[in-house]
Design an enzyme around this catalytic site. Structure first.
Site, PDB file in Angstrom:
ATOM      1  N   GLY A 393     121.755  22.717  -4.182  1.00 54.82           N
ATOM      2  CA  GLY A 393     120.592  21.878  -3.685  1.00 54.82           C
ATOM      3  C   GLY A 393     119.414  21.913  -4.710  1.00 54.82           C
ATOM      4  NE  ARG A 395     115.249  29.855  -4.519  1.00 51.88           N
ATOM      5  CZ  ARG A 395     115.961  31.038  -5.182  1.00 51.88           C
ATOM      6  NH1 ARG A 395     117.016  30.509  -5.611  1.00 51.88           N
ATOM      7  NH2 ARG A 395     115.022  31.926  -5.779  1.00 51.88           N
ATOM      8  CB  CYS A 396     121.048  25.074  -6.921  1.00 54.02           C
ATOM      9  SG  CYS A 396     121.595  26.046  -5.498  1.00 54.02           S
ATOM     10  CG  MET A 397     120.155  20.635  -8.658  1.00 59.25           C
ATOM     11  SD  MET A 397     120.091  19.032  -8.703  1.00 59.25           S
ATOM     12  CE  MET A 397     118.702  18.583  -7.487  1.00 59.25           C
TER      13      MET A 397
END
Length: 408
Positions: A393, A395-397
């Site tokens: 999502g 945050r991961c990116m």
């Protein structure tokens, strides 16, 4: 130490500067038969994925965030020719190239590009058909002849959260759980060793360590407390090694909460279990057990590392260590097990907080987004049909580089 280059003392302080990687042609080197090898479940359509990622960056910019790109920072970091040559050789070696013949061909090939284009080509992967003088020579070559790449693509790179993490005024460069992703951390090594802006950054962990840790497991709860997931991809020994350095050197942190989460893909990292969206609000994976084991690592008065176990609800543990009277855990998908399962698959609980009570979310997780809005959270909704296929999502990116400190 350059304290202005990195400043991240919370998950929710107003975001001022962030590192992204716009997905590139590495996604077009994904093939169905090699998806598992490259840690993907599906093949995103690059054109739409890039459009979605550009909208992600635009939302950030519209909200006062400076966006910098991984490929640009690495290109700046290897501006000196001797550093560039060293970087090329190290990249080739870590790609598993052992034959002198192939090494020489690739060295010459990479040097034919400008610095930035070379970095993008490394990320993209090298097809055998791209190297004009590439020929089968050894028995190993013939046995691997069906495999189309000399160097594998790096499709996970648009999840910039994982190869390193920013903690306080320092950073951790990670040893990744899989060989597939470990080459990604080479880029971080050159940024933090050679880039004029970042080369004085204090490092709390290094990629040469024996045990894996990944950025999705690292959450900065406040200026004193770091949470780290004991997960499928982060080893407890890595957390202890991090604690031994972070809790003794030039750092304002005095404790690490090591949170034991299920060791399976659906709970890949701690930030797929919960993310902080406000001072007292968190998104939460709907299937996480009410009782959870947390191990507190801290120093006693004599400077000795001590570890104590906390058992209880996630809510009670967070209340205790954040010194709050109340915690609101907002379930992904609300109270529907069907909506929760679908939206958790698309990282509904993996939000990027850009200011207290203000987050970026995927459009497809509309049930969770509505629940967040009803809880008083402001949502910036981004398109997500293709980016979400990578199983990560907002945050991961993103890798925050500077957040404003929270008012104390």
């Amino acid at each position: 130490m350059n304290n202005l280059a990195i400043n991240v003392n919370s998950e929710i302080g107003k975001l001022k500067k962030v590192l992204l990687h716009r997905p590139g042609k590495e996604l077009e080197n994904l093939m169905p038969e090699y998806l598992e090898r490259l840690l993907f479940d599906d093949i995103p359509y690059l054109k739409i994925a890039q459009e979605e990622h550009d909208e992600f960056a635009n939302i950030l910019r519209k909200n006062g965030v400076e966006v910098v790109y991984l490929e640009d920072l690495v290109a700046e970091s290897i501006s000196k020719n001797d550093v560039k040559l060293q970087f090329i050789d190290e990249f080739i070696e870590e790609a598993g190239i052992k034959e002198d013949r192939e090494t020489n061909l690739l060295r010459e090939y990479f040097q034919s590009f400008s610095n930035k284009d070379m970095i993008l080509k490394m990320m993209e992967g090298i097809r055998k058909t791209e190297i004009k003088d590439y020929k089968l020579k050894n028995l190993t070559d013939y046995l691997n002849n069906d495999y189309p790449f000399i160097i594998d693509p790096m499709p996970n790179l648009y999840f910039t959260r994982d190869p390193f993490a920013t903690v306080g005024n320092g950073a951790t460069i990670h040893k990744m759980h899989t060989v597939t992703r470990n080459r990604e951390t080479l880029f971080a090594k050159y940024i933090f060793n050679c880039n004029q802006t970042y080369k004085e950054t204090k490092l709390w962990y290094d990629r040469s360590e024996d045990f894996s840790i990944e950025g999705g497991d690292v959450l900065v709860l406040n200026e004193k407390t770091l949470a780290v997931g004991i997960s499928q991809r982060t080893h407890p020994n890595a957390i202890e090694k991090l604690a031994n350095k972070l809790l003794t050197e030039d750092s304002n942190f005095d404790k690490i909460l090591a949170i034991d989460i299920p060791k399976q893909r659906t709970f890949m990292h701690l930030d797929t279990v919960f993310t902080m969206v406000d001072y007292d609000k968190f998104t939460m994976h709907p299937n996480i057990k009410n009782d959870i084991s947390v191990y507190v690592l801290e120093r006693d008065n004599n400077g000795k590392m001590i570890i104590s176990e906390e058992q209880g609800s996630l809510e009670d543990i967070l209340k205790k260590y954040l010194n709050l009277d109340k915690i609101n855990l907002i379930k992904c998908g609300g109270n529907s097990i069907i909506d929760a399962a679908r939206e958790q698959w698309n990282d509904g609980s993996n939000t990027l907080c850009i200011a207290p009570g203000e987050v970026i979310v995927y459009s497809r997780n509309y049930v969770t987004n509505q629940v967040l809005q009803e809880e008083g959270i402001k949502t910036h909704v981004m398109p997500s049909s293709e980016l979400s296929r990578g199983r990560g999502g907002p945050r991961c990116m993103s890798m925050p580089l500077i957040r404003e400190d929270l008012n104390k």
